[in-house]
Write an enzyme that holds these catalytic residues in place. Structure first.
Site, PDB file in Angstrom:
ATOM      1  N   LYS A  45       0.858  -1.194   0.000  1.00  6.69           N
ATOM      2  CA  LYS A  45       0.000   0.000   0.000  1.00  6.69           C
ATOM      3  C   LYS A  45       0.895   1.246   0.000  1.00  6.69           C
ATOM      4  O   LYS A  45       1.865   1.329   0.767  1.00  6.69           O
ATOM      5  CB  LYS A  45      -0.873  -0.028   1.261  1.00  6.69           C
ATOM      6  CG  LYS A  45      -1.714   1.216   1.491  1.00  6.69           C
ATOM      7  CD  LYS A  45      -2.890   1.305   0.548  1.00  6.69           C
ATOM      8  CE  LYS A  45      -3.568   2.675   0.642  1.00  6.69           C
ATOM      9  NZ  LYS A  45      -4.556   2.878  -0.433  1.00  6.69           N
ATOM     10  N   CYS A 134      -2.719   7.981  -8.554  1.00  5.30           N
ATOM     11  CA  CYS A 134      -3.928   8.171  -7.745  1.00  5.30           C
ATOM     12  C   CYS A 134      -4.686   9.415  -8.202  1.00  5.30           C
ATOM     13  O   CYS A 134      -4.153  10.524  -8.173  1.00  5.30           O
ATOM     14  CB  CYS A 134      -3.537   8.297  -6.271  1.00  5.30           C
ATOM     15  SG  CYS A 134      -4.978   8.387  -5.213  1.00  5.30           S
ATOM     16  N   LYS A 172       4.180   3.678 -11.985  1.00 10.30           N
ATOM     17  CA  LYS A 172       2.763   3.320 -12.159  1.00 10.30           C
ATOM     18  C   LYS A 172       2.032   4.474 -12.825  1.00 10.30           C
ATOM     19  O   LYS A 172       1.977   5.590 -12.306  1.00 10.30           O
ATOM     20  CB  LYS A 172       2.123   2.980 -10.816  1.00 10.30           C
ATOM     21  CG  LYS A 172       0.689   2.494 -10.946  1.00 10.30           C
ATOM     22  CD  LYS A 172       0.198   1.817  -9.677  1.00 10.30           C
ATOM     23  CE  LYS A 172      -1.236   1.373  -9.801  1.00 10.30           C
ATOM     24  NZ  LYS A 172      -1.682   0.662  -8.598  1.00 10.30           N
ATOM     25  N   CYS A 341     -30.296 -23.929 -30.388  1.00  8.25           N
ATOM     26  CA  CYS A 341     -31.160 -22.753 -30.171  1.00  8.25           C
ATOM     27  C   CYS A 341     -32.301 -23.059 -29.211  1.00  8.25           C
ATOM     28  O   CYS A 341     -32.949 -24.090 -29.315  1.00  8.25           O
ATOM     29  CB  CYS A 341     -31.719 -22.300 -31.519  1.00  8.25           C
ATOM     30  SG  CYS A 341     -32.951 -20.998 -31.394  1.00  8.25           S
ATOM     31  N   CYS A 347     -31.710 -12.740 -30.690  1.00 13.55           N
ATOM     32  CA  CYS A 347     -30.927 -12.387 -31.874  1.00 13.55           C
ATOM     33  C   CYS A 347     -31.789 -11.645 -32.882  1.00 13.55           C
ATOM     34  O   CYS A 347     -31.344 -10.712 -33.538  1.00 13.55           O
ATOM     35  CB  CYS A 347     -30.321 -13.642 -32.501  1.00 13.55           C
ATOM     36  SG  CYS A 347     -31.559 -14.890 -32.928  1.00 13.55           S
ATOM     37  N   CYS A 351     -30.858  -7.956 -34.092  1.00 13.20           N
ATOM     38  CA  CYS A 351     -30.536  -7.655 -35.490  1.00 13.20           C
ATOM     39  C   CYS A 351     -31.548  -6.661 -36.065  1.00 13.20           C
ATOM     40  O   CYS A 351     -31.206  -5.776 -36.825  1.00 13.20           O
ATOM     41  CB  CYS A 351     -30.496  -8.945 -36.321  1.00 13.20           C
ATOM     42  SG  CYS A 351     -29.830  -8.675 -37.976  1.00 13.20           S
TER      43      CYS A 351
END
Ligand SMILES: Cc1cc2nc3c(=O)[nH]c(=O)nc-3n(C[C@H](O)[C@H](O)[C@H](O)COP(=O)(O)OP(=O)(O)OC[C@H]3O[C@@H](n4cnc5c(N)ncnc54)[C@H](O)[C@@H]3O)c2cc1C
Ligand SMILES: Cc1cc2nc3c(=O)[nH]c(=O)nc-3n(C[C@H](O)[C@H](O)[C@H](O)COP(=O)(O)O)c2cc1C
Ligand code: SF4
Ligand code: SF4
Ligand code: SF4
Lengths: 446, 440
Positions: A45, A134, A172, A341, A347, A351
């Site tokens: 930490k 941070c 970092k 199916c 679907c 579509c």
């Protein structure tokens, strides 16, 4: 079993998994338990001038039934005295000499950096990670992402660290930048031995509609926090990939951001990561997730004939290209496996409303704009006559079917289908010659 | 005759209290997890298999989003008896049986339990906040008499009341709800729930008159004179009894009614074995109830073979799981008494013709009900089996101002069918009047 050991710019670790700097690496007792569980390393930490935290400090976003799809925090760096931290780090390193112990650091002045780096070395750390990421609390004080977003400042502090440190220096990076290459290049240009990314993303995780407060709420008020967890993985993957494919970045990458399973880790490694850091998933599920992170990765490497992690590292990087490099002639169409199916017709809706109106079902009249040469682009004002589509003879009453000629191969249907493998995208490249946009405009320019 | 807008209550000391819910209420957290699983199918097969065509994916999505009142509204718009249907519907044969998950992992969405969650929570919210889900329209100057206070009439009356129609229900019993109150198995629903529902339905403005039998206390013709339209929702009135009688012999519906509604009713301690005659859902219900009440051996005796039982597979499985056993191919002959008490039931084995006796201290006859409309002298056309003939689109009978719905038109189906009939008939009346108004 594949060799999972890594050597990250000189830092050795029995496996590529490190705890990212955060609550799971807050104390020696925790890190020891994590090492007992099997973690390869830990980034402590972040150390610096101890701070005061607020309550509460975490927030989460649930999606569907999944809790903590995204996570946020407004906590700062360590709130424990430096001496205690260093004492515990020394004890950890002594007891687990084979694990990677990395000190995450964040201070202001050159002299403070010198002192804290020396104390880290004295504690037996294998490396240091400069927290330039941070995005809350610390940046207002000129640290954290305030540094990460300023390549000049970042380069200066990195060069100090390089000057003071006899152990590897990792930087970092913050994702809160327009182009990750800028801080990445600045860091390696000023001596960073490795790069860690990503830190958290500036965010507001939600609003409490009863108290009318941004979350997490601190006595009726809130502030922006740092976003992480599974939801940020795509952003982290992009940034890791962008650094990995740039030839100017030779330093190894420690990938962070949403890693939850070995598969996430394998994806990061394939896109160029050399080590993996995890924070949120451990906060959510505990240190024990390391068991499957290790086993799953090893299993995957074995199954694919790879003897070590390094064989996987960067395998997908050459295939990570610019849009203009992609083949314009490649074509796929959706294929529905009628036996798999279950007839939900998700679907069809997807579509119809969200793609190209080329999946059809029985009983329904199709409201797509068929028969128009431009698929209706020019005739939006007119009302199209619904077209009756003939179902293929073998079609089960609720199994939809795809009009292949109309399918644009976007694969939305495959994504919405709840049955894995039921919809697949079949290759139907008519034109074997590949041609990218860049090639096309290049030719035109000639 | 009692006239009241509120629904009567029952005494607390009743046997049905001993039963736990077979499908208990969900907490919100539980409901949400289940709701999130729903795929939101296009042209959803579950909806197609709901006789009231509730927009199931819509209300489930509303539960998932936390819009519980919206979910309840979606349900009630199609089915005013959504709260009891949530508990009593044979969902395995309807919406749940059609859920696409049946074909995927065999774990269909628990639609009934979700529906119960939405309706219960929304009604509780109404009580707590006073914010109504539905507000009745201003009176439109029409009035309808509804005969029978069961699910069909209650649904019809609620839809009418919401449209501003005066709806007067004539019920011969002391409580409303029909078989929903007095017949449904107590592990599915208790009387209180049915009475709460009736009270809620009536609270939209309909009136309930209890203790009035139409045909006896008041004539059908009078109602037709007094009202713009009449709705017949009398259910199935008479029980077909076998030539079996005496102590310890019950019709299943009477016994169930006693278990559910009679204060202080208890099975005599001598009852260790029970025989249930029949093969339908009522037979399964009473057999299971007896087994759950501690009767050691409960046997269902059926005339033909197991495969020919009209009971739903899940109801038979439920009874079996409580220890109920089946004896096939038995034709009932007589109840056998000894020392003034029942000791056995006598049957003939269909194939061998042999007579056998099944020892028992209680015999329940569950051999069906039929329509008993004679006393009412309604004069509507009836089908060959006695059911009232209606136009399928409107539920209008052969008389132009008379509509009908529920068990009396379908010969005995489900609460949900009655709820659908009630809505369709109400809408047909409203449509009829608006046409009249338009042309006049
Ligand atoms: C034992 C049993 C268990 C059942 N379990 C279920 C179940 O689990 N799920 C399910 O969906 N369905 C179940 N049913 C069926 C369901 O109860 C009926 O389909 C439903 O109640 C029919 O509603 P209805 O309004 O048509 O008739 P009813 O519920 O029968 O109501 C008719 C009402 O009319 C009244 N009435 C009759 N004649 C007159 C008259 N002349 N004047 C005034 N009032 C009159 C009666 O007293 C009664 O209250 C069950 C039925 C039985 C018998
Ligand atoms: C509660 C919390 C505290 C954090 N504290 C630090 C920190 O002190 N120093 C740091 O470099 N990163 C910190 N991070 C960022 C994590 O190390 C990590 O970069 C980020 O959470 C993304 O990884 P993840 O998706 O696995 O959580 C913190 C994250 C969280 C959730
Ligand atoms: S989404 Fe998948 S399972 Fe559902 S209808 Fe389409 S192909 Fe079938
Ligand atoms: S790939 Fe896209 S266009 Fe083709 S069927 Fe699927 S959703 Fe429609
Ligand atoms: S069939 Fe099942 S999954 Fe589909 S909408 Fe209905 S309940 Fe949801």
């Amino acid at each position: 079993m594949a060799d999972l050991r890594i050597n990250f710019c000189g830092i050795e670790s029995p496996n590529p998994y490190w705890l990212a700097s955060g609550p799971p690496t807050n104390s020696g007792e925790q890190v020891m338990r994590a090492f007992d569980a099997g973690w390869g390393g830990a980034v402590w930490k972040t150390l610096g001038d101890p701070i005061i935290n607020v309550n509460s400090r975490f927030g989460a976003m649930d999606i569907g039934g999944a809790s903590i799809a995204g996570f946020t925090n407004i906590e700062l760096i360590t709130d424990r005295p430096l001496a205690v931290n260093f004492e515990e780090m020394a004890a950890v390193k002594k007891r687990y000499p084979d694990r990677a112990l990395i000190a995450s650091l964040m201070v202001e002045s050159r002299s403070e950096w010198r002192e804290i780096i020396h104390r880290s070395e004295d504690a037996g750390c294998d490396g240091i990670e400069l927290n330039f990421g941070c995005p809350h609390g610390m940046c207002e004080r000129g640290m954290g992402s305030a540094v990460g977003q300023e390549p000049r400042v970042l380069a200066e502090i990195t060069s100090w660290a390089r000057e003071f440190s006899s152990i590897p220096v990792l930087v970092k990076l913050t994702p809160n930048v327009g182009d990750i290459l800028e801080p990445g290049l600045a860091a390696v240009g000023s001596g960073a031995d490795g790069l860690s990314l990503i830190n958290t993303i500036k965010s507001v995780i939600g609003v409490d509609l009863e108290r009318m407060t941004p979350l997490p709420a601190v006595s009726g008020e809130g502030t922006h926090g740092g976003y992480c967890g599974p939801a940020v993985k795509p952003i982290a993957l992009h940034m890791v990939g962008a650094l990995s494919r740039d030839s100017r970045i030779a330093a190894p990458l420690s990938a962070i951001g949403g890693v939850t399973t070995w598969r996430d880790a394998a994806e990061f490694i394939a896109l160029g990561a050399a080590s993996i850091q995890v924070c949120t998933a451990v906060m959510h599920k505990g240190y024990r997730i390391i068991e499957d992170l290790v086993e799953g990765l090893s299993e995957f490497l074995d199954a694919n004939g790879m003897a070590s992690v390094s064989e996987l590292s960067g395998r997908a990087t050459p295939n990570f290209r610019e849009w203009g490099d992609l083949d314009l002639n490649y074509r796929v169409v959706a294929d529905i496996d009628a036996d798999a199916c279950i007839g939900c017709q998700l679907c069809y809706t997807a579509c119809l409303d969200g793609a190209h109106q080329c999946i059809h079902i029985n009983q329904a009249r199709c409201h797509a704009w068929h028969g128009e040469p431009d698929h209706g682009q020019g005739v939006r004002a007119q009302v199209a006559t619904p077209v009756e589509h003939k179902a293929p003879a073998q079609s089960d009453a609720r199994v939809p079917w795809v009009d292949e000629a109309e399918c644009i191969g976007c694969n939305l249907c495959e994504l919405v289908c709840p049955v894995p493998g039921c919809i697949t995208m079949r290759e139907v490249s008519e034109d074997a010659r590949s041609e990218s946009w860049n090639e096309r405009v290049g030719e035109a320019a000639l | 005759m009692t006239k009241s807008a509120a629904s009567p209550r029952l005494a607390p000391d009743r046997l049905e209290r001993l039963f736990d819910d077979a499908k208990p209420a969900y907490s919100y957290a539980e409901a949400r997890i289940e709701a999130e699983r729903c795929l939101n199918c296009h042209d959803a097969p579950c909806v197609r298999h709901c006789p009231t065509e509730i927009d199931i994916p819509k209300f489930i999505g509303q539960i998932a989003s936390g819009n519980t009142r919206g979910a309840a509204t979606t349900i009630f718009e199609q089915n005013m008896l959504g709260a009891s249907c949530a508990r009593v519907c044979p969902v395995e044969e309807m919406c749940v049986g059609a859920c696409v998950y049946q074909g995927f992992n065999g774990q269909p969405i628990a639609i009934g339990r979700l529906q119960r969650h939405a309706t219960d929570e929304a009604c509780a919210d109404e009580r707590a906040t006073g914010r109504r889900l539905f507000t009745p329209a201003a009176p439109i100057g029409r009035k309808v008499a509804l005969i029978g206070g069961g699910p069909a009439s209650l649904a019809c009356a609620a839809h009418l009341a919401l449209a501003g129609v005066q709806a007067d229900i004539y019920e011969r019993d002391s409580v409303p709800g029909g078989l929903n109150t007095t017949g449904v198995a107590p592990y599915k629903m208790k009387c209180e729930s049915s009475l709460d529902e009736a009270a809620w339905l009536l609270s939209h403005g309909a009136h309930l008159m209890t203790g009035v039998a139409v045909g006896t206390d008041i004539s059908f013709a009078l109602l037709l004179d007094e009202y713009d339209a009449v709705f017949i929702g009398v259910g199935l009135a008479e029980v077909r009894t076998l030539e079996m009688d005496g102590p310890g012999v019950w019709t299943a519906t009477d016994l169930i009614r006693a278990i559910k509604t009679e204060q202080g009713f208890a099975l005599p301690p001598s009852v260790r074995r029970a025989v249930v005659i029949g093969g339908g859902n009522t037979a399964m219900d009473i057999a299971r109830e007896l087994a759950m009440l501690g009767v050691e051996k409960v046997t269902v005796a059926f005339r033909r073979r197991e495969a020919e039982m009209s009971a739903y597979a899940h109801e038979w499985a439920g009874a079996r799981s409580c220890g109920v056993v089946l004896r096939e191919n038995l034709t009932p002959l007589a109840a056998v008494n000894r020392d003034g008490g029942l000791c056995a039931a006598r049957f003939k084995e269909t194939e061998s013709g042999r007579e056998i006796e099944l020892a028992c201290e209680l015999l329940a006859l569950a051999v069906g009900q039929e329509v008993g409309m004679q006393a009412m002298k309604a004069g509507v056309r009836q089908n060959a089996n006695g059911t009232v003939w209606v136009d399928p689109a409107t539920r209008r009978t052969s008389l132009s101002r008379v509509y009908a719905g529920g068990d009396c038109i379908n010969g005995g189906r489900e609460v949900v069918d009655a709820a659908a009939d009630g809505r369709i008939a109400a809408n047909a009346m409203l449509a009829e009047w608006s046409v009249e108004k338009g042309s006049g």
